[in-house]
Motif scaffolding. Structure first.
Motif, mmCIF file in Angstrom:
data_model
loop_
_atom_site.group_PDB
_atom_site.id
_atom_site.type_symbol
_atom_site.label_atom_id
_atom_site.label_comp_id
_atom_site.label_asym_id
_atom_site.label_seq_id
_atom_site.Cartn_x
_atom_site.Cartn_y
_atom_site.Cartn_z
ATOM 1 N N ALA A 136 52.771 28.151 35.052
ATOM 2 C CA ALA A 136 51.692 28.029 35.837
ATOM 3 C C ALA A 136 51.793 27.525 37.247
ATOM 4 C CB ALA A 136 50.883 26.816 35.430
ATOM 5 N N ILE A 137 52.935 26.876 37.670
ATOM 6 C CA ILE A 137 53.244 26.690 39.076
ATOM 7 C C ILE A 137 53.710 28.032 39.768
ATOM 8 C CG2 ILE A 137 54.740 25.699 40.772
ATOM 9 C CD1 ILE A 137 54.711 23.069 38.897
ATOM 10 N N ARG A 138 54.613 28.788 39.020
ATOM 11 C CA ARG A 138 55.040 30.338 39.474
ATOM 12 C C ARG A 138 53.844 30.954 39.537
ATOM 13 N NH1 ARG A 138 59.853 32.717 36.507
ATOM 14 N NH2 ARG A 138 59.436 34.107 37.985
ATOM 15 N N GLN A 139 52.962 31.030 38.572
ATOM 16 C CA GLN A 139 51.730 31.741 38.761
ATOM 17 C C GLN A 139 50.729 31.655 40.045
ATOM 18 O OE1 GLN A 139 52.075 34.317 36.641
ATOM 19 N NE2 GLN A 139 49.960 35.383 36.439
ATOM 20 N N ILE B 152 45.104 30.828 30.845
ATOM 21 C CA ILE B 152 45.878 31.021 29.366
ATOM 22 C C ILE B 152 46.928 29.614 29.445
ATOM 23 C CG2 ILE B 152 47.253 31.867 27.610
ATOM 24 C CD1 ILE B 152 45.921 34.553 28.337
ATOM 25 N N LEU B 153 47.766 29.887 30.622
ATOM 26 C CA LEU B 153 48.895 28.718 30.648
ATOM 27 C C LEU B 153 48.330 27.442 30.770
ATOM 28 C CD1 LEU B 153 51.195 30.463 33.047
ATOM 29 C CD2 LEU B 153 51.886 29.876 30.764
ATOM 30 N N ALA C 126 46.672 37.909 37.019
ATOM 31 C CA ALA C 126 47.239 36.670 37.223
ATOM 32 C C ALA C 126 46.611 35.389 36.987
ATOM 33 C CB ALA C 126 48.001 36.731 38.779
ATOM 34 N N GLU C 127 45.143 35.508 37.415
ATOM 35 C CA GLU C 127 44.205 34.574 37.275
ATOM 36 C C GLU C 127 44.060 34.269 35.675
ATOM 37 O OE1 GLU C 127 40.981 35.298 39.958
ATOM 38 O OE2 GLU C 127 42.253 33.985 41.365
ATOM 39 N N ARG D 193 48.836 33.178 45.154
ATOM 40 C CA ARG D 193 48.649 32.592 46.580
ATOM 41 C C ARG D 193 49.356 33.849 47.177
ATOM 42 N NH1 ARG D 193 50.509 27.916 46.345
ATOM 43 N NH2 ARG D 193 52.866 28.277 46.807
ATOM 44 N N ASP D 194 50.591 34.274 47.152
ATOM 45 C CA ASP D 194 51.266 35.345 47.960
ATOM 46 C C ASP D 194 50.334 36.670 47.756
ATOM 47 O OD1 ASP D 194 53.318 33.652 48.268
ATOM 48 O OD2 ASP D 194 54.504 34.642 46.675
#
Length: 125
Positions: free
Chosen positions: A72-75, A33-34, A27-28, A80-81
């Protein structure tokens, strides 16, 4: 005494921790990339110096940037989750449904390791 497990074994928790660590790393990478896509880090071109601006292209670029920002915000929330799931492993509450107090199915946690609700609780939402 009942046979219902109230928490996962240390062995299970290690397995979940490995899955979560792998998902965080991936995810990071995706987030990096995003971010580079919407910040245009790699673009030192002269597109903006061209005398004939193409307004459709510009609009498309803006929409792409906005989409990448949303992704990016969703990622970031996903990361965080996942990190919160690691904290729950540390404090001994991982895998316990926050509504029913029962253990979340192992198969569900393997697919959605940051889950805090059992399928039963999720369906009631």
């Amino acid at each position: 005494m009942s046979d219902i497990k109230v928490k996962y074994s240390e062995e299970d928790l290690q397995e979940f921790r490995a899955i979560i660590d792998k998902k965080i790393a991936r995810a990071e990478e995706d987030l990096a990339i995003l971010r580079s896509a919407y910040k245009n880090d790699a673009n030192n071109g002269t597109d903006d110096t061209s005398p004939s601006f193409k307004s459709f292209d510009e609009g498309s670029d803006v929409m792409n940037k906005e989409a990448n920002v949303q992704l990016a915000i969703r990622q970031e929330k996903f990361i965080r989750d996942l990190k919160n799931a690691l904290l729950r492993i540390e404090n001994g509450t991982y895998g316990v449904c926050r509504v029913t107090g029962k253990l979340i199915q192992k198969e569900r946690l393997k697919l959605v390791p940051h889950a805090t609700l059992s399928i039963e609780a999720k369906r009631k939402q």
